[in-house]
Design a protein around this motif. Structure first.
Motif, PDB file in Angstrom:
ATOM      1  N   ILE A  69      46.144  32.981  68.997  1.00 25.61           N
ATOM      2  CA  ILE A  69      46.201  33.924  68.111  1.00 25.61           C
ATOM      3  C   ILE A  69      45.302  35.116  68.467  1.00 25.61           C
ATOM      4  O   ILE A  69      44.055  34.994  68.697  1.00 25.61           O
ATOM      5  CB  ILE A  69      45.452  33.006  66.850  1.00 25.61           C
ATOM      6  CG1 ILE A  69      46.013  31.995  66.148  1.00 25.61           C
ATOM      7  CG2 ILE A  69      45.030  34.131  65.617  1.00 25.61           C
ATOM      8  CD1 ILE A  69      45.348  30.967  65.191  1.00 25.61           C
ATOM      9  N   ASN A  70      45.990  36.170  68.282  1.00 25.37           N
ATOM     10  CA  ASN A  70      45.376  37.609  68.703  1.00 25.37           C
ATOM     11  C   ASN A  70      45.198  38.272  67.314  1.00 25.37           C
ATOM     12  O   ASN A  70      46.426  38.922  67.045  1.00 25.37           O
ATOM     13  CB  ASN A  70      46.034  38.258  69.688  1.00 25.37           C
ATOM     14  CG  ASN A  70      45.837  37.357  71.377  1.00 25.37           C
ATOM     15  OD1 ASN A  70      44.872  37.192  71.322  1.00 25.37           O
ATOM     16  ND2 ASN A  70      47.047  37.281  71.827  1.00 25.37           N
ATOM     17  N   ALA A  71      44.196  38.100  66.764  1.00 26.11           N
ATOM     18  CA  ALA A  71      44.188  38.621  65.414  1.00 26.11           C
ATOM     19  C   ALA A  71      43.322  40.261  65.183  1.00 26.11           C
ATOM     20  O   ALA A  71      42.443  40.418  66.059  1.00 26.11           O
ATOM     21  CB  ALA A  71      43.335  37.721  64.495  1.00 26.11           C
ATOM     22  N   ALA A 100      40.056  43.434  67.144  1.00 26.86           N
ATOM     23  CA  ALA A 100      39.568  44.536  66.540  1.00 26.86           C
ATOM     24  C   ALA A 100      39.226  44.486  64.982  1.00 26.86           C
ATOM     25  O   ALA A 100      39.868  43.302  64.455  1.00 26.86           O
ATOM     26  CB  ALA A 100      40.336  45.663  66.726  1.00 26.86           C
ATOM     27  N   TRP A 101      38.585  45.093  64.396  1.00 23.03           N
ATOM     28  CA  TRP A 101      38.499  44.821  62.921  1.00 23.03           C
ATOM     29  C   TRP A 101      38.033  46.281  62.455  1.00 23.03           C
ATOM     30  O   TRP A 101      37.995  47.440  62.900  1.00 23.03           O
ATOM     31  CB  TRP A 101      36.972  44.112  62.325  1.00 23.03           C
ATOM     32  CG  TRP A 101      35.895  44.815  62.761  1.00 23.03           C
ATOM     33  CD1 TRP A 101      35.220  44.965  63.885  1.00 23.03           C
ATOM     34  CD2 TRP A 101      34.795  45.481  62.011  1.00 23.03           C
ATOM     35  NE1 TRP A 101      34.155  45.723  63.813  1.00 23.03           N
ATOM     36  CE2 TRP A 101      33.824  46.091  62.504  1.00 23.03           C
ATOM     37  CE3 TRP A 101      34.965  45.824  60.424  1.00 23.03           C
ATOM     38  CZ2 TRP A 101      32.706  46.921  62.146  1.00 23.03           C
ATOM     39  CZ3 TRP A 101      34.122  46.700  59.949  1.00 23.03           C
ATOM     40  CH2 TRP A 101      32.999  46.981  60.518  1.00 23.03           C
ATOM     41  N   GLY A 102      38.542  46.333  60.859  1.00 21.82           N
ATOM     42  CA  GLY A 102      38.521  47.689  60.262  1.00 21.82           C
ATOM     43  C   GLY A 102      38.224  47.506  58.910  1.00 21.82           C
ATOM     44  O   GLY A 102      37.934  46.414  58.323  1.00 21.82           O
ATOM     45  N   VAL A 103      37.669  48.694  58.242  1.00 25.94           N
ATOM     46  CA  VAL A 103      37.361  48.670  56.940  1.00 25.94           C
ATOM     47  C   VAL A 103      38.500  49.142  56.086  1.00 25.94           C
ATOM     48  O   VAL A 103      39.133  49.952  56.325  1.00 25.94           O
ATOM     49  CB  VAL A 103      36.062  49.552  56.706  1.00 25.94           C
ATOM     50  CG1 VAL A 103      35.889  49.516  55.104  1.00 25.94           C
ATOM     51  CG2 VAL A 103      35.005  48.925  57.224  1.00 25.94           C
ATOM     52  N   MET A 133      44.925  49.583  64.182  1.00 25.11           N
ATOM     53  CA  MET A 133      44.755  48.411  64.981  1.00 25.11           C
ATOM     54  C   MET A 133      46.117  48.366  65.838  1.00 25.11           C
ATOM     55  O   MET A 133      46.196  47.856  67.045  1.00 25.11           O
ATOM     56  CB  MET A 133      44.423  47.086  64.207  1.00 25.11           C
ATOM     57  CG  MET A 133      43.306  46.775  63.568  1.00 25.11           C
ATOM     58  SD  MET A 133      43.167  45.391  62.459  1.00 25.11           S
ATOM     59  CE  MET A 133      41.543  45.553  61.653  1.00 25.11           C
ATOM     60  N   ILE A 134      47.229  48.577  65.220  1.00 22.53           N
ATOM     61  CA  ILE A 134      48.522  48.527  65.996  1.00 22.53           C
ATOM     62  C   ILE A 134      48.604  49.485  67.119  1.00 22.53           C
ATOM     63  O   ILE A 134      49.048  49.310  68.173  1.00 22.53           O
ATOM     64  CB  ILE A 134      49.648  48.725  64.925  1.00 22.53           C
ATOM     65  CG1 ILE A 134      49.783  47.367  63.889  1.00 22.53           C
ATOM     66  CG2 ILE A 134      50.956  49.027  65.530  1.00 22.53           C
ATOM     67  CD1 ILE A 134      50.683  47.637  62.701  1.00 22.53           C
TER      68      ILE A 134
END
Length: 429
Positions: A205-207, A275-278, A293-294
């Motif tokens: 899982i690469n989330a 990665a994460w984002g708001v 992210m993409i």
């Protein structure tokens, strides 16, 4: 004189003995408490933590001695006045809160003064001051920030007005009656466990993770719950010996890595967050975060976790626009059960979501107010968070939640059971 000295010495001896006895008793009590704590898993010993909001606390403290302007007598029993400060009406979740609050207030004959802060901390503070000036009977606050409303709520309590929060548990210094809220951690955990169990054994899982806003107890605990649930689900799927509490603790530590480093890797369970984002709770925010992210991880990413339905649906648009639906799955981690999301689960475009509807929160808050003023409910020793039961809405459970009544924008609502701290501790969950 000699007798007086003897009496003084005897008195000193007795006092010293009393002090030693009391000290020994305190040390014994402290030792007993420490021993009891040592029997608990570490995940419970580190509570309370913002990312663990909603986790059952076996050491939950009694709140009956906190001044909360309760019991409360209405100014006019025939005209209960509610002051309500809402964060925003920018998406259907908050509109659902407003609609149900207004509907039930009208049903019970209550006057509802509903104001919208538009994410402005100062404006929310002004709302509470306005309600104090108007001498409303009770205040409902959906906190813009977990820290900011504590002093405002204290002013309301000093003025004799009790306060209920919704949506997000505020800082523990806020003298509220309780917070009406679905369980963010456990809903996230249920969604995560489902994802972890359904993912292929041979595939990592690469989330990417999209959070509503970092710093919100609801946002962080839902994300932490999702990470913990995936850890637990993957452990079961891969045959790794790990208790639920072990998974929660590991998930908490991995979530802290997301906050500090922006990512983590855990090869033992074939689980990584790249990665994460708001996403600010909206589909537009979710789409923007997913696009970023993409762009950065197009070759490796195969899952995007949205902190609510709207951000997940925005991410799904980004995935679709980039022609990556066959590569990247999208899931909502524990919220909201919005009708459009339920349709996407039915069609197989969204993996799962959770029961965390604005309509349920709006309705439950007014129902609690009705229990207090009309039924004499004792709200004097409720927990900081009164959490709804948690679960996952997936293709396997969709029929239990899908409401054929299209006027309902969310899932079928369930009644909420409010409990005191002693009742929760007695139940053990």
């Amino acid at each position: 004189m000699k007798l007086r000295k003897q009496l003084v010495l005897l008195l000193c001896f007795l006092l010293l003995g009393a002090v030693v006895f009391a000290t020994g008793d305190q040390e014994s009590s402290s030792a007993d408490t420490a021993a009891a704590d040592s029997d608990l898993h570490e995940i419970y010993r580190i509570l309370p933590k913002v990312p663990l909001s909603g986790v059952f606390d076996p050491n939950m403290k009694d709140r009956s001695g906190i001044e909360k302007a309760f019991p409360v007598k209405p100014n006019d029993p025939d005209n209960i006045v509610i002051g309500w400060s809402e964060i925003t009406l920018a998406n259907p979740w908050f509109v659902g809160v407003s609609d149900e609050a207004h509907r039930l207030a009208e049903k019970y004959g209550y006057e509802l003064k509903f104001l919208v802060a538009d994410y402005d901390i100062q404006r929310q503070s002004q709302h509470i001051d306005t309600f104090i000036t108007q001498d409303v009977d009770i205040i409902v606050v959906d906190p813009v920030d977990i820290m900011a409303p504590a002093a405002d709520i204290k002013r309301a309590v000093d003025a004799g007005i009790p306060t209920i929060c919704i949506g997000t548990v505020p800082d523990y210094s806020a003298p509220i009656l309780t917070t009406v809220i679905p369980n963010p951690f456990e809903n996230g955990f249920a969604s995560g466990e489902y994802i972890g169990k359904t993912w292929s054994v041979n595939e990592e899982i690469n989330a990417g993770y999209i959070i509503g806003v970092m710093g919100s107890s609801t946002s962080e605990s839902r994300g932490c719950g999702a990470v913990s649930g995936i850890v637990y689900g993957r452990a079961q799927k891969l045959g790794v010996d790990m208790s639920r509490e072990d998974a929660m603790l590991l998930g908490y530590n991995l979530f802290e890595e997301i906050k500090t480093k922006g990512k983590f890797s855990y090869p033992k369970l074939k689980f990584n967050v790249l990665a994460w984002g708001v996403g600010s709770w909206t589909d537009e925010g979710g789409m923007t975060a997913a696009e970023d992210m993409i762009t950065a991880h197009k070759e490796d990413m195969n899952l995007i976790l949205g902190g609510n339905d709207f951000m997940a649906m925005g991410a799904l648009k980004a995935v679709t626009n980039n022609g990556l639906k066959s590569q990247i799955k999208v899931a909502a981690c524990g919220a909201d059960g919005f009708r459009e999301a339920l349709e996407l689960i039915k069609s197989g475009d969204l993996m799962c979501t959770g029961p965390f509807a604005g309509t349920a929160v709006g309705a439950a808050a007014v129902e609690l107010i009705h229990k207090i003023f009309a039924e004499g409910y004792d709200a004097g020793n409720m927990p900081m968070g009164s959490y709804f039961p948690a679960s996952v809405i997936s293709p396997e459970t969709i029929d239990d939640y899908y409401d054929p009544d299209t006027s309902n924008p969310f899932y079928k609502l369930q009644p909420v059971l409010f409990r005191s701290i002693p009742e929760i501790l007695a139940s053990g969950k």
